[in-house]
Design a protein around this motif. Structure first.
Motif, short mmCIF file in Angstrom:
data_model
loop_
_atom_site.label_atom_id
_atom_site.label_comp_id
_atom_site.label_asym_id
_atom_site.label_seq_id
_atom_site.Cartn_x
_atom_site.Cartn_y
_atom_site.Cartn_z
N ASN A 102 9.03 28.99 56.13
CA ASN A 102 9.34 28.23 57.59
C ASN A 102 10.68 27.57 57.71
N VAL A 103 11.83 27.75 58.05
CA VAL A 103 13.05 26.87 57.89
C VAL A 103 12.70 25.60 58.54
N ARG A 104 12.06 25.86 59.82
CA ARG A 104 11.99 24.40 60.62
C ARG A 104 11.01 23.46 60.32
N GLU A 105 9.90 24.02 59.46
CA GLU A 105 9.06 23.08 58.55
C GLU A 105 9.76 22.36 57.74
N LEU A 106 10.62 22.98 56.75
CA LEU A 106 11.16 22.41 55.74
C LEU A 106 12.18 21.44 56.38
N THR A 107 12.91 21.81 57.59
CA THR A 107 13.87 20.53 58.08
C THR A 107 13.03 19.31 58.46
N HIS A 108 11.98 19.67 58.97
CA HIS A 108 10.67 18.52 59.37
C HIS A 108 10.63 17.47 58.22
#
Length: 276
Positions: free
Chosen positions: A45-51
């Motif tokens: 999950n790219v968004r989770e990595l960003t977070h």
């Protein structure tokens, strides 16, 4: 018609004939499209990595808020940077000061630090110029002044940039940032109860001082303290460079503009000489 003339005529005619249209090449992807396509291939999950990289979802949302504000602020436009002059870039830099100074007191330090991190990616020249005041000038006040002295300069406008824009006069022409080798002197005059700041030689000229050429009203000067003929090493002194209303140079202060550089023209680097 001679053969050579016929050959030339055929050659001219072939140049004038319309060439058959080539098959239309497929449109190349834009960088944004390519990045989007690669992200869709990710197995996580790219968004989770960003977070995770931002330190949490809360901080990602703050960063995105800062980016949106900067994208919509015409003062921070960057698309025309190669069409404006050095002086126009410097003027725009100070317009950005007026925009950002609000957040110095309105935001908690960690949030304001995040804002400046985002700005450093968009306009590193402004980030550096802003940092000269807060990181170097104001930082020197905070690190060297007594509580009473620090409060005095805050009340004078050092924190709010109200009537005071600072620079950092350490580097000298002949010594770079070799602090122990600095030549500028600060001689204590007991009768007048004041320090006399002086540039004794050309090599003692304060050099490459960001903000000195046009915008700084005050500076922190690093100079050799001399009391009754005895040297006590390098100390820091707050010196007013310009009248805060007219911007005329103060008596005994001489300043020059180092001029255009290969980049970061928003920083008005200059030289300073003090004459007693």
């Amino acid at each position: 018609m001679p053969e050579s003339a016929a050959q030339r005529l055929n050659s001219v005619q072939s140049h004038l004939q319309m060439a058959a249209c080539k098959a239309k090449e497929p449109r190349k992807k834009t960088p944004v499209e390519s990045m989007t396509e690669e992200r869709q291939k990710a197995t996580f999950n790219v968004r989770e990595l960003t977070h995770y990289l931002d330190g949490g979802e809360k901080f990602t949302l703050i960063r995105e808020k800062h980016m949106m504000e900067l994208e919509r602020d015409p003062t921070f436009r960057m698309y025309d940077m190669y069409d404006v002059t050095k002086d126009q870039i410097r003027e725009r830099t100070m317009e950005k000061f007026r925009t950002i100074v609000h957040y110095v007191s309105a935001e908690p330090v960690p949030i304001f630090t995040m804002r400046m991190q985002t700005i450093s990616l968009i306009d590193p020249g402004f980030w550096t110029r802003f940092g000269v005041h807060y990181g170097l000038f104001f930082g020197a006040l905070r690190g060297s002044a007594t509580s009473a002295q620090f409060s005095h300069w805050v009340q004078k406008g050092a924190l709010a940039l109200n009537g005071m824009v600072g620079c950092f006069a350490m580097t000298e022409l002949g010594h770079g940032s070799n602090v122990a080798g600095l030549e500028t002197t600060a001689m204590f005059d007991e009768a007048a109860d004041q320090f006399i700041i002086h540039t004794p030689s050309i090599t003692a000229t304060k050099w490459w001082i960001g903000g000195a050429a046009h915008t700084a009203t005050h500076t922190v000067v690093f100079a050799q303290l001399i009391v009754r003929g005895k040297r006590f090493g390098v100390k820091s002194f707050v010196v007013q460079l310009r009248d805060t209303k007219t911007y005329a140079l103060m008596p005994g202060v001489n300043i020059g503009d180092i001029g255009k550089k290969m980049g970061r023209d928003g920083i008005d680097n200059g030289w300073i000489q003090f004459t007693n």
